[in-house]
Design a protein around this motif. Structure first.
Motif, mmCIF file in Angstrom:
data_model
loop_
_atom_site.group_PDB
_atom_site.id
_atom_site.type_symbol
_atom_site.label_atom_id
_atom_site.label_comp_id
_atom_site.label_asym_id
_atom_site.label_seq_id
_atom_site.Cartn_x
_atom_site.Cartn_y
_atom_site.Cartn_z
ATOM 1 N N PRO A 414 0.832 -1.211 0.000
ATOM 2 C CA PRO A 414 0.000 0.000 0.000
ATOM 3 C C PRO A 414 0.864 1.257 0.000
ATOM 4 C CG PRO A 414 -0.845 -1.580 1.583
ATOM 5 C CD PRO A 414 0.482 -2.119 1.113
ATOM 6 N N GLY A 415 0.557 2.162 -0.911
ATOM 7 C CA GLY A 415 1.275 3.431 -0.966
ATOM 8 C C GLY A 415 2.606 3.373 -1.675
ATOM 9 N N GLU A 416 2.949 2.215 -2.255
ATOM 10 C CA GLU A 416 4.253 2.099 -2.914
ATOM 11 C C GLU A 416 4.286 2.956 -4.174
ATOM 12 O OE1 GLU A 416 7.040 -1.222 -5.221
ATOM 13 O OE2 GLU A 416 5.338 -1.872 -4.002
ATOM 14 N N SER A 417 5.367 3.702 -4.336
ATOM 15 C CA SER A 417 5.559 4.510 -5.538
ATOM 16 C C SER A 417 6.510 3.788 -6.475
ATOM 17 C CB SER A 417 6.131 5.882 -5.176
ATOM 18 O OG SER A 417 6.452 6.604 -6.346
ATOM 19 N N SER A 418 6.172 3.756 -7.752
ATOM 20 C CA SER A 418 7.006 3.080 -8.743
ATOM 21 C C SER A 418 8.101 3.985 -9.286
ATOM 22 C CB SER A 418 6.139 2.576 -9.909
ATOM 23 O OG SER A 418 5.183 1.646 -9.458
ATOM 24 N N GLY A 419 8.120 5.241 -8.855
ATOM 25 C CA GLY A 419 9.082 6.168 -9.416
ATOM 26 C C GLY A 419 8.654 6.610 -10.801
ATOM 27 N N VAL A 420 9.581 7.251 -11.509
ATOM 28 C CA VAL A 420 9.271 7.815 -12.826
ATOM 29 C C VAL A 420 10.373 7.452 -13.811
ATOM 30 C CG1 VAL A 420 8.986 9.963 -14.137
ATOM 31 C CG2 VAL A 420 7.980 9.748 -11.848
ATOM 32 N N LEU A 421 9.970 7.110 -15.015
ATOM 33 C CA LEU A 421 10.914 6.955 -16.120
ATOM 34 C C LEU A 421 10.306 7.650 -17.334
ATOM 35 C CD1 LEU A 421 13.402 5.862 -17.545
ATOM 36 C CD2 LEU A 421 12.187 3.700 -17.899
ATOM 37 N N THR A 422 10.889 8.765 -17.723
ATOM 38 C CA THR A 422 10.368 9.504 -18.867
ATOM 39 C C THR A 422 10.802 8.815 -20.164
ATOM 40 O OG1 THR A 422 12.308 10.954 -18.842
ATOM 41 C CG2 THR A 422 10.376 11.673 -17.611
#
Length: 597
Positions: A414-422
């Motif tokens: 719960p609440g895990e962020s996958s981060g960002v890859l543009t």
């Protein structure tokens, strides 16, 4: 003549009296007949309905609460459990009619007194005085609660069995009684705080593992149907008509090792104080199977608290640029595509301008003769850009993706962020090169960062990370492992990363064990909205010659860069692991790839 008249009058009076008697008798007969008719109607016609109504008024359906399953660590240590508790309830109407029994030789077994003295009151006030000490509540408030109308009021929840037995001994049967319930307890308090989360008043998981595994942990309530006495508390013997047992919830076992979690948590709290960091995160991962042995942060949040229910664990929600740890991905791609070899030689200047963009390293230097392995050891941004010549944007994006950047870890926390890859199409002339050294273009969480190094340490095979060991009594099925780079490439990367570790060996070491590591430092947005803060991280595989564990540490705004702050912290955790799991010491290192020429 007079005698005749008198006789007539007398006869008249007698007849009148007789008539009156007959009339009264007839009237009484009619009344009696009506009473008999009504009695017959009540007894013969309405008797069944009356009896049914009386039975219904006494019949109760009592819920038998199912116990919520436990959350255990990998060794069976309890991290969360439900314990027997009682809700103390009372019948206010019965309480208001209560008259204490004075104590004497005859009544000593059932009399009422407080500390050897008479109760000194009757009704609700007396019941309140008797209960006050056992419930640790104010007697006047209890008396007020018992002075309302109705036959049911809750006096206190989550009472221990001992307190309930004390109340049973107060001779208030039928007035006050306990209904079985449960309370959720977390023996280690802040150890896993927001990771464990908590349950609401209905016992439903609303955060952390409690929410994630709520279906498995939740049991099915049972019930009993029986008749109670007039005052509500006691079951009338022989009146039980239905009984369905409660079915307790299943246990959930985590991959977390409570001892490792405890030590990592301890070290992170000490590290944030030592290096004046805003926060710290530590991850310990088993290289061979992807199991997470510890996922700790420096936050002091008690599991089950309102704070734990409202906040997501920083260890899964916090994302940041990886900094120079990202060079591991880039160099792996160079080698796997055949673009470069670890022994390739470069003359690396102190400044480099490409497509109008100027790049520099974290330290000033002149022209240096480094191999590609040496570029990784020295963590040269310039060298990575030079080596990246001919490495297309599509390849840069491909290997970032293969190592799991911008994707869910699959843990479903719960609440895990996958981060960002543009996407490459959004990269400008500078970003396409800064992604080579972990700055700009993507962010990661600590779990993703750990799996980058774990993939290299696992001979190029990326394991599906796991944190649930068994669910509903069944071992968790893990997704198929995927190969990211060839075994030879992974071995070359481990060699180069071991040279990195050797360069920090003065203050980042575990005696007797070889380590393969990569530190990183990246600028991140601060409270002022500008790039005024840093995250220092260090990810290490140990032992380098036979990798068992990867330890990743990240610190926000420490007084020093990754290798100088997060590095020593990770070494402390590594030393604990080597001792706890009795890992054999390393063999001597041979034939290291040259780092200079």
């Amino acid at each position: 003549m007079k005698a005749t008249i008198a006789r007539i009058v007398h006869l008249y009076k007698v007849k009148t009296f007789a008539f009156k008697c007959i009339a009264v008798g007839v009237a009484l007969g009619i009344v009696a007949t009506m009473c008999l008719a009504q009695l017959a109607s009540t007894q013969l016609i309405g008797g069944r309905q009356t009896a049914q109504a009386a039975t219904a008024s006494r019949t109760s359906r009592v819920t038998l609460s199912a116990k919520r399953g436990r959350i255990l660590d990998t060794n069976g240590t309890v991290l969360a459990q439900s314990v027997e508790r009682y809700t103390i309830v009372a019948n206010p109407e019965a309480a208001q009619e209560f008259v204490p029994t004075d104590c004497n030789e005859k009544t000593k077994d059932y009399c009422d007194e407080i500390d050897g003295k008479p109760v000194g009151a009757t009704g609700a006030a007396a019941v309140g005085r008797l209960l006050a000490k056992a419930l640790d509540m104010n007697a006047m408030e209890l008396g007020a609660d018992l002075s309302i109308s109705g036959q049911y009021v809750v006096l206190k929840k989550d009472v221990t069995p001992q307190v309930k037995r004390t109340i049973d001994d107060l001779n208030l049967g039928g007035i006050v009684w306990g209904e079985l319930s449960s309370e959720r307890l977390y023996p280690d308090g802040e150890l896993m705080g927001s990771l464990l989360g908590g349950v609401n008043d209905e016992g439903v998981g609303v955060a952390g593992f409690e929410q994630m595994e709520n279906k498995t942990l939740t049991g099915t309530d049972g019930h009993q149907i029986y008749q109670r006495g007039n005052y509500g508390g006691e079951e009338i013997p022989g009146t039980m008509t239905e009984a369905v047992a409660a079915k307790d919830g299943k246990d959930v076992t985590l991959t977390i090792d409570r001892d490792v979690q405890w030590y990592a948590k301890k070290i992170m709290k000490e590290a944030t104080a030592q290096y004046s960091a805003q926060w710290g995160i530590a991850v310990v991962q088993n290289v061979q199977n992807g199991e997470i042995l510890a996922l700790a942060d420096s936050d002091e949040i008690a599991a089950g608290s309102d704070e734990a229910k409202m906040n997501v664990s920083r260890a899964v929600s916090q994302t940041f640029e990886p900094g120079s740890v990202g060079k591991v991905i880039s160099m792996s791609g160079y080698l796997q595509t055949g673009l470069r070899k670890p022994t390739d030689q470069y003359t690396v200047p102190g400044r480099l301008t490409v497509d109008g963009q100027t790049y520099k390293d974290a330290f000033e230097h002149g022209d240096e003769h480094w191999t590609l392995a040496g570029i990784l050891q020295k963590s040269s941004n310039i060298g990575m850009v030079m080596a990246g010549d001919g490495y297309t944007d599509e390849q840069r994006y491909e290997y970032l993706t293969k190592f799991g950047i911008g994707q869910s870890t699959g843990l479903d926390l719960p609440g895990e962020s996958s981060g960002v890859l543009t996407s490459p199409s959004s990269w400008d002339a500078r970003t396409r090169n800064t992604v080579l050294f972990g700055q700009g273009g993507y962010t990661v969480n600590a779990l993703q960062l750990s799996n980058i190094v774990a993939t290299i340490a696992n001979k190029g095979v990326k394991q599906q990370q796991s944190i649930i060991k068994s669910d509903d009594g069944n071992t968790e099925n893990k997704s198929k492992a995927t190969r990211v780079v060839d075994e030879q490439v992974a071995a070359q990367m481990m060699d180069a990363m071991e040279s990195v570790s050797d360069s920090y060996s003065t203050f980042v070491k575990v005696d007797g064990y070889r380590m393969a590591a990569k530190p990183g430092t990246a600028e991140v947005q601060g409270a002022d909205g500008k790039l005024s803060s840093i995250v220092s991280d260090y990810s290490v595989a140990i032992p380098a010659d036979n990798p068992r564990f990867v330890v990743t540490v990240a610190l926000k705004d420490p007084t020093g860069f990754g290798g100088l702050t997060a590095g020593p912290v990770s070494a402390q955790i590594c030393a604990f692991l080597m001792q706890k799991y009795e890992v054999p010491i390393s063999t001597p290192r041979k034939d290291a790839i040259p780092v200079t020429w």
